[in-house]
Design a protein around this motif. Structure first.
Motif, short mmCIF file in Angstrom:
data_model
loop_
_atom_site.label_atom_id
_atom_site.label_comp_id
_atom_site.label_asym_id
_atom_site.label_seq_id
_atom_site.Cartn_x
_atom_site.Cartn_y
_atom_site.Cartn_z
N GLU A 62 -9.29 -1.78 1.74
CA GLU A 62 -9.55 -0.70 0.79
C GLU A 62 -10.77 -0.99 -0.07
OE1 GLU A 62 -8.10 2.32 0.47
OE2 GLU A 62 -7.00 1.81 2.29
N ARG A 75 4.92 7.33 1.16
CA ARG A 75 3.90 7.79 0.21
C ARG A 75 3.02 6.62 -0.25
NH1 ARG A 75 6.66 9.95 -4.74
NH2 ARG A 75 8.26 8.43 -4.12
N THR A 76 1.82 6.97 -0.69
CA THR A 76 0.92 5.94 -1.22
C THR A 76 1.50 5.35 -2.50
OG1 THR A 76 -1.03 7.06 -0.33
CG2 THR A 76 -1.40 5.50 -2.13
N ASN A 77 1.45 4.03 -2.59
CA ASN A 77 1.90 3.34 -3.78
C ASN A 77 0.80 3.43 -4.85
OD1 ASN A 77 2.80 1.58 -5.74
ND2 ASN A 77 2.91 -0.22 -4.40
N LYS A 84 0.82 -1.21 0.00
CA LYS A 84 0.00 0.00 0.00
C LYS A 84 0.86 1.26 0.00
CE LYS A 84 -3.77 2.32 2.42
NZ LYS A 84 -4.74 2.26 3.55
N TYR A 85 2.00 1.19 0.66
CA TYR A 85 2.86 2.36 0.79
C TYR A 85 4.26 2.09 0.24
CZ TYR A 85 -0.78 3.89 4.02
OH TYR A 85 -1.99 4.23 4.58
N LYS A 135 -3.11 1.84 -5.44
CA LYS A 135 -4.31 2.66 -5.60
C LYS A 135 -5.03 2.38 -6.90
CE LYS A 135 -5.92 7.46 -5.84
NZ LYS A 135 -6.78 7.18 -7.01
#
Length: 222
Positions: free
Chosen positions: A107, A63-65, A57-58, A69
């Protein structure tokens, strides 16, 4: 001096042959899977199960991957349009504090996917494992693979080699700068894939008992 010159020629020849092998493997994968890839939701054939290939996920810097997403976005769109009835989330869970399938499940639920329509595969350590397990463990002969296009190509090649009827739905890709390292690694991952399939005959790290996915009761909409 002659020995040195001969050694240099051998090194250059080895580099050339290696480059040709990498190019040939990548071209083969692209050509063999092109017609099974879809980027537009309305054109994707309906299947019972869509398999989301796992990723973190990160990023290491927190940071968000974006790969994560965009795969979630694609899975939500596919399910929401009635193209799949279940989502099989397959990823790495080999470490106690690292659980790709569970993070993706959370998610998906946040985005409105019913929890009972999400099946978790905790032993998708590699793409090869995820693909083979979709058939051997989860009993699917036909499946939609959900990831970025470059990843889908390799996954589809593995699936078709093992007699699994698979199509790929392409999640949005990241920009070239952000994805440079990943795309470079993919070139060499495809060479390894050919070695795994044709030379080593690689098997999944773990199979285990069958985990049946409820059968299709009514046809998904087209």
């Amino acid at each position: 001096m002659k020995k040195k010159s001969k050694a240099i020629r051998l090194i250059l020849l080895s580099i050339l042959m290696g480059g040709l092998m990498v190019f040939a493997c990548n071209l083969t994968v692209q050509l063999k899977t092109k017609k099974w890839l879809y980027s537009e939701i309305e054109k994707v054939p309906a299947t019972h199960v869509g398999m989301v290939l796992g990723t973190s996920k990160y990023l290491r810097d927190g940071r968000t991957n974006l790969y994560f997403k965009y795969r979630i976005d694609a899975a939500v769109a596919l399910y929401g349009s009635g193209k799949v009835n279940y989502l099989l989330v397959s990823g790495d869970n080999r470490a106690k504090n690292y659980n790709e399938p569970e993070k993706m499940r959370r998610e998906l639920v946040k985005r409105g996917i019913p929890n009972e329509r999400i099946i978790l595969d905790y032993a998708g350590f590699r793409t090869l494992d995820s693909v083979i397990r979709s058939h051997e463990v989860f009993g699917q002969d036909s499946i939609t693979i959900i990831s970025q296009s470059f990843h889908n190509q390799r996954a589809l090649y593995i699936a078709h080699y093992h007699g699994i009827h698979a199509i790929g739905f392409n999640a949005k890709n990241v920009d070239r700068y952000s994805g440079f390292k990943t795309n470079t690694r993919e070139w060499f991952a495809r060479v390894k894939m050919f070695l795994d399939l044709y030379i080593i005959h690689k098997k999944p790290y773990f199979l285990g008992e069958p985990v049946p996915i409820p059968p299709k009761k009514e046809k998904a909409s087209k």
